[in-house]
Enzyme design. Structure first.
Site, PDB file in Angstrom:
ATOM      1  N   CYS A  91       0.821  -1.219   0.000  1.00 35.04           N
ATOM      2  CA  CYS A  91       0.000   0.000   0.000  1.00 35.04           C
ATOM      3  C   CYS A  91       0.859   1.275   0.000  1.00 35.04           C
ATOM      4  O   CYS A  91       1.747   1.431   0.828  1.00 35.04           O
ATOM      5  CB  CYS A  91      -0.891  -0.038   1.243  1.00 35.04           C
ATOM      6  SG  CYS A  91      -1.675   1.530   1.638  1.00 35.04           S
ATOM      7  N   TYR A  96      -6.240   5.756  -8.203  1.00 31.09           N
ATOM      8  CA  TYR A  96      -7.397   4.929  -7.821  1.00 31.09           C
ATOM      9  C   TYR A  96      -8.670   5.432  -8.502  1.00 31.09           C
ATOM     10  O   TYR A  96      -9.537   4.639  -8.866  1.00 31.09           O
ATOM     11  CB  TYR A  96      -7.579   4.938  -6.300  1.00 31.09           C
ATOM     12  CG  TYR A  96      -6.499   4.163  -5.575  1.00 31.09           C
ATOM     13  CD1 TYR A  96      -6.576   2.782  -5.446  1.00 31.09           C
ATOM     14  CD2 TYR A  96      -5.391   4.800  -5.038  1.00 31.09           C
ATOM     15  CE1 TYR A  96      -5.591   2.055  -4.795  1.00 31.09           C
ATOM     16  CE2 TYR A  96      -4.397   4.097  -4.387  1.00 31.09           C
ATOM     17  CZ  TYR A  96      -4.501   2.730  -4.267  1.00 31.09           C
ATOM     18  OH  TYR A  96      -3.522   2.020  -3.627  1.00 31.09           O
TER      19      TYR A  96
HETATM   20  N1  LIG Z   1      -6.565   7.651   4.245  1.00 32.17           N
HETATM   21  C1  LIG Z   1      -5.886   6.464   4.472  1.00 32.17           C
HETATM   22  C2  LIG Z   1      -6.082   5.522   3.302  1.00 32.17           C
HETATM   23  C3  LIG Z   1      -5.361   4.238   3.484  1.00 32.17           C
HETATM   24  C4  LIG Z   1      -5.865   3.211   2.493  1.00 32.17           C
HETATM   25  O1  LIG Z   1      -6.777   3.470   1.678  1.00 32.17           O
HETATM   26  N2  LIG Z   1      -5.275   2.014   2.524  1.00 32.17           N
HETATM   27  C5  LIG Z   1      -5.763   0.973   1.654  1.00 32.17           C
HETATM   28  C6  LIG Z   1      -4.616   0.157   1.066  1.00 32.17           C
HETATM   29  S1  LIG Z   1      -3.712   1.020  -0.143  1.00 32.17           S
HETATM   30  C7  LIG Z   1      -6.595  -0.004   2.454  1.00 32.17           C
HETATM   31  O2  LIG Z   1      -6.183  -0.461   3.498  1.00 32.17           O
HETATM   32  N3  LIG Z   1      -7.792  -0.317   1.932  1.00 32.17           N
HETATM   33  C8  LIG Z   1      -8.691  -1.261   2.529  1.00 32.17           C
HETATM   34  C9  LIG Z   1     -10.115  -1.010   2.116  1.00 32.17           C
HETATM   35  O3  LIG Z   1     -10.342  -0.109   1.299  1.00 32.17           O
HETATM   36  O4  LIG Z   1     -10.991  -1.678   2.634  1.00 32.17           O
HETATM   37  C10 LIG Z   1      -4.431   6.812   4.702  1.00 32.17           C
HETATM   38  O5  LIG Z   1      -3.887   7.634   3.962  1.00 32.17           O
HETATM   39  O6  LIG Z   1      -3.851   6.263   5.635  1.00 32.17           O
END
Ligand SMILES: N[C@@H](CCC(=O)N[C@@H](CS)C(=O)NCC(=O)O)C(=O)O
Length: 314
Positions: free
Chosen positions: A58, A190
């Site tokens: 990520c 994304y």
């Molecule tokens: N706003 C968060 C976003 C983090 C994020 O979107 N992480 C993704 C992986 S790249 C995730 O864990 N997604 C799981 C999901 O959407 O359920 C940050 O910047 O920490």
């Protein structure tokens, strides 16, 4: 959508306007605490107290991994690494994979259990990175931008205080760059890859590549975004650019140009990659596995990609 609703895990739940409102409310109200050097927030910066849950796949978690490495906080803040496979019904999982770990702090099998432990009625997506407080037994923060800032500014007694990625004289410029990069590039890939219609994809791709063109020009005569110094804005941009050709160009259909086709952005990304410690934080096996294997049903395969731009007449 995979998420917790009132503390119950759902492996496939339809989104709705109501759920979205509730998720946004929770997102601003919970797990947005700050660790401070002077303990004024109730979360004092100290060794052996905090733990990061991350994925090498990520780009947002990569910000936390990178700052922990560059500020020499590896012996101060411990870290667990999830398997890059996110596609199972349980979402982020602790499972056997090169460079992945178990959850040595809380002994869980899935990341959603960490969230449940911190807030048994949590509603929201279960995302990485997570910054955990071993003393209070809860999540301090799960916003990568805030974790990046805290680890840069608040742990100078324990980490490398000689480097500052958010120096006072550059803050205004860094804030502006962060807004631009976050919206147009880090989230931009994304918006393109997860677009549900051709129109949404077309406009997302155009917006993304316009932003890349702007940055390509701005890097014409300087090594980093603000000049000679590597800042937070560069770290945030790097974690997206380093993934670009490997997965965004291909898996997320961001294929108007490769990063390698931009001379300045390509040199810039390689420059940061070769800084001491950085390459160790980049794991392409995790990145590829995550993007190619786990977004079944999220990426609309019927959307026709804009690129690659090939001219057979030349
Ligand atoms: N706003 C968060 C976003 C983090 C994020 O979107 N992480 C993704 C992986 S790249 C995730 O864990 N997604 C799981 C999901 O959407 O359920 C940050 O910047 O920490």
């Amino acid at each position: 959508m995979k998420l917790l609703i009132n503390g119950i895990w759902h492996s496939s739940h339809p989104d709705s306007a109501q759920l979205q409102t509730e998720r946004n409310r929770v997102r601003t109200q919970f797990f947005r605490n700050w660790i401070t050097a002077d303990a004024s927030s109730g979360y004092k910066a100290e060794p052996d107290r905090y733990h990061l849950y991350v994925s090498y796949a990520c780009p947002y978690a990569h910000r936390a991994i990178l700052i922990r490495k560059l500020k020499k906080l590896e012996n101060i803040i411990s870290m667990s690494v999830l398997s890059p496979d996110w596609g199972s019904p349980q979402g982020w999982t602790f499972a056997s994979w090169t460079d992945a770990t178990t959850d040595d702090v809380n002994g869980h099998d899935y990341l959603y259990q960490v969230y449940q432990q911190a807030k048994p009625d949590f509603t929201g997506k279960v995302t990485v990175p997570v910054l955990w407080d071993k003393q209070k037994g809860t999540i301090v923060n799960y916003e990568s931008a805030e974790i990046l800032r805290m680890l840069n500014c608040e742990f100078n007694t324990f980490g490398d205080a000689t480097i500052d990625f958010y120096p006072k004289d550059l803050r205004e410029e860094i804030d502006q760059l962060n807004d631009f990069i976050g919206d147009r590039i880090s989230d931009g890939v994304y918006h393109a890859g997860f677009a549900s219609s051709q129109e949404a994809y077309d406009s997302a791709v155009e917006r993304l590549f316009n932003a890349l063109n702007t940055l390509e020009q701005s890097l014409e005569h300087k090594p980093y975004l603000t000049g000679d110094r590597l800042t937070e804005a560069d770290l945030r941009l790097f974690t997206t650019l380093v993934r670009f050709d490997a997965v965004y160009y291909t898996a997320l259909h961001c294929n108007l140009q490769r990063l390698a086709d931009y001379p300045n952005l390509w040199n810039y990304t390689r420059r940061i990659y070769h800084l001491p410690g950085v390459a160790e934080t980049v794991k392409f096996d995790h990145i590829k596995r995550h993007y190619f294997d786990t977004y079944e049903g999220i990426i609309n395969r019927r959307i026709i990609p804009k690129g690659p731009q090939i001219d057979f007449e030349l």
